[in-house]
Enzyme design. Structure first.
Site, PDB file in Angstrom:
ATOM      1  N   THR A  26     -21.576  16.341  -8.050  1.00  0.00           N
ATOM      2  CA  THR A  26     -21.039  17.093  -9.191  1.00  0.00           C
ATOM      3  C   THR A  26     -21.324  16.321 -10.479  1.00  0.00           C
ATOM      4  OG1 THR A  26     -19.293  18.017  -7.811  1.00  0.00           O
ATOM      5  CG2 THR A  26     -18.927  18.071 -10.194  1.00  0.00           C
ATOM      6  N   SER A 152     -25.239  13.530  -2.789  1.00  0.00           N
ATOM      7  CA  SER A 152     -23.870  13.075  -2.551  1.00  0.00           C
ATOM      8  C   SER A 152     -23.810  12.405  -1.180  1.00  0.00           C
ATOM      9  CB  SER A 152     -22.932  14.289  -2.589  1.00  0.00           C
ATOM     10  OG  SER A 152     -21.634  13.879  -2.918  1.00  0.00           O
ATOM     11  N   HIS A 154     -21.464  11.883   1.078  1.00  0.00           N
ATOM     12  CA  HIS A 154     -20.747  12.440   2.238  1.00  0.00           C
ATOM     13  C   HIS A 154     -21.526  13.523   2.951  1.00  0.00           C
ATOM     14  CE1 HIS A 154     -19.011  16.170   0.277  1.00  0.00           C
ATOM     15  NE2 HIS A 154     -19.316  15.483  -0.797  1.00  0.00           N
ATOM     16  N   THR A 190     -17.002   0.743 -14.276  1.00  0.00           N
ATOM     17  CA  THR A 190     -17.190  -0.201 -13.170  1.00  0.00           C
ATOM     18  C   THR A 190     -17.706   0.532 -11.938  1.00  0.00           C
ATOM     19  OG1 THR A 190     -15.400  -1.513 -14.061  1.00  0.00           O
ATOM     20  CG2 THR A 190     -16.000  -1.944 -11.769  1.00  0.00           C
ATOM     21  N   CYS A 278     -17.220  23.572   0.536  1.00  0.00           N
ATOM     22  CA  CYS A 278     -16.309  22.858  -0.370  1.00  0.00           C
ATOM     23  C   CYS A 278     -15.347  23.829  -1.046  1.00  0.00           C
ATOM     24  CB  CYS A 278     -17.070  22.023  -1.385  1.00  0.00           C
ATOM     25  SG  CYS A 278     -18.626  22.696  -1.884  1.00  0.00           S
TER      26      CYS A 278
HETATM   27  C1  LIG Z   1     -25.438  21.657  -3.054  1.00  0.00           C
HETATM   28  C2  LIG Z   1     -24.254  20.889  -3.513  1.00  0.00           C
HETATM   29  N1  LIG Z   1     -24.254  20.350  -4.742  1.00  0.00           N
HETATM   30  C3  LIG Z   1     -23.217  19.638  -5.182  1.00  0.00           C
HETATM   31  C4  LIG Z   1     -22.101  19.428  -4.413  1.00  0.00           C
HETATM   32  C5  LIG Z   1     -20.983  18.629  -4.965  1.00  0.00           C
HETATM   33  O1  LIG Z   1     -20.873  17.390  -4.351  1.00  0.00           O
HETATM   34  P1  LIG Z   1     -19.590  16.479  -4.599  1.00  0.00           P
HETATM   35  O2  LIG Z   1     -18.391  17.322  -4.297  1.00  0.00           O
HETATM   36  O3  LIG Z   1     -19.762  15.353  -3.661  1.00  0.00           O
HETATM   37  O4  LIG Z   1     -19.611  16.048  -6.035  1.00  0.00           O
HETATM   38  C6  LIG Z   1     -22.050  19.991  -3.125  1.00  0.00           C
HETATM   39  C7  LIG Z   1     -20.878  19.897  -2.230  1.00  0.00           C
HETATM   40  O5  LIG Z   1     -20.233  18.998  -1.962  1.00  0.00           O
HETATM   41  C8  LIG Z   1     -23.159  20.723  -2.663  1.00  0.00           C
HETATM   42  O6  LIG Z   1     -23.174  21.273  -1.436  1.00  0.00           O
END
Ligand SMILES: Cc1ncc(COP(=O)(O)O)c(C=O)c1O
Length: 336
Positions: A26, A152, A154, A190, A278
């Protein structure tokens, strides 16, 4: 931190100094678009697709509110962009093209290998949200002319709350977070050292295990889809079955309410989502499926299944054992 930077770079075919650690995709996406706001001081145009992640769509909407023109290129019924249509969306004042590579709802993979060189020829910078692809698909920036790339941790087995923006040499860039010399003044604050180390370790593992992962995830996903097709009438796969991530399948169960199925599966200890994982729990029909021409009703009947670490054949077979009955009951409830 520097070891992790080298590990991320090695997975992507980038240079270590091109990696800017962030708090996730994000932030990386918002940072990539920040360069637009600062470019030339005057609103211009950005081209994108109609199926972006909200972390790109929301900053684009903010740019629009500030007088920018955002051109959203439509996708076809399979969820795919036509490279010609992306090129046709460019204008003399186009500052950036931003595209989601692997779709987070359908897994559909855009034909970036045909789009990126066309943009490079025209000198238009390209930002790619590769969050769903990294660790599930070979990403080689030595061969793919991308200027900015978000990911990202995770999504590839690393910790939550960390990611990065890869800023290739010469790419347009402006920091989002000001106020510190960290990351060569490209991201103040940081560093999240444990998170960054975790991202590095996840990238190093992905580099070693990628072919095996793609085979393993793909076999589990196919077992799930074949089982659904065999056992559940009127189940329809959403999106291209050829150009798709190895771990994702999005299925419409005609006549059943998606949110009812999500809850029923949750009670069985099975986590799926309607639309984006998400945004699980959201009841808005998916804008991605709408852009593919699916009706709001069809979108509401669709579920996104994804496999990953910790999912095995037994888990898939358990889903296939409970799902037919749950779909039948959800259909009955909807019809009554
Ligand atoms: C394609 C995509 N972009 C961006 C994100 C956002 O990632 P984060 O929530 O780790 O910032 C996600 C979902 O987590 C995603 O699937």
């Amino acid at each position: 931190v520097e070891r992790a930077r080298a590990e991320v770079a090695a997975l992507l075919g980038a240079e270590p100094e091109e990696v800017v650690f962030t708090a996730g995709a994000t932030e990386a996406n918002n940072t990539a678009l920040e360069a637009c706001r600062r470019a030339g001081g005057r609103p211009g145009s950005v081209a994108t697709s109609a199926v972006e992640h909200p972390s790109v769509e929301a900053p684009l909407a903010a740019l629009e509110a500030a007088g920018w023109r955002v051109v959203r290129v439509p996708v076809d019924a399979e969820g795919l962009l036509d490279p010609e249509a992306v090129v046709a969306a460019l204008a003399p004042d186009t500052v950036l093209v931003t595209l989601l590579w692997g779709n987070n709802e359908t897994g559909v993979l855009q034909p970036l290998e045909r789009i990126a060189p066309r943009l490079r020829e025209r000198g238009v910078p390209l930002h790619v949200d590769a969050t769903q692809c990294v660790g599930k698909l070979g990403v080689d920036l030595r061969r793919l002319p991308v200027d900015l790339l978000s990911l990202s941790a995770h999504k590839l087995g690393g910790p939550k709350g960390v990611g990065c923006l890869v800023v290739r040499r010469g790419a347009p860039f402006a920091p989002l977070l000001l106020g510190g010399p960290q990351e060569r003044r490209r991201r103040g604050g940081t560093e999240n050292v444990p998170g960054i180390a975790g991202l590095g370790a996840a990238c190093a593992l992905a580099l070693r295990e990628l072919p095996e992962r793609m085979r393993g995830f793909g076999a589990l996903r196919d077992r799930l889809w074949e089982g659904i097709r065999e056992k559940i009438p009127r189940a329809r796969r959403n999106g291209s079955a050829e150009r798709v991530l190895c771990n994702t399948v999005n299925v419409e169960f005609e006549g059943a309410a998606g949110e009812v199925l999500v809850q029923a599966l949750d009670l069985e200890g099975i986590a799926v989502s309607t639309g984006a994982a998400c945004a699980s729990g959201s009841t808005h029909p998916s804008h991605v499926l709408a852009a593919m021409g699916r009706s709001p009703q069809a979108a509401r009947s669709s579920l996104r299944f994804s496999v990953g670490h910790g999912v095995d054949e037994r888990g898939i077979d358990r889903v296939l054992a409970v799902l037919p009955d749950l779909v039948a009951r959800a259909r009955e409830a909807e019809a009554s």
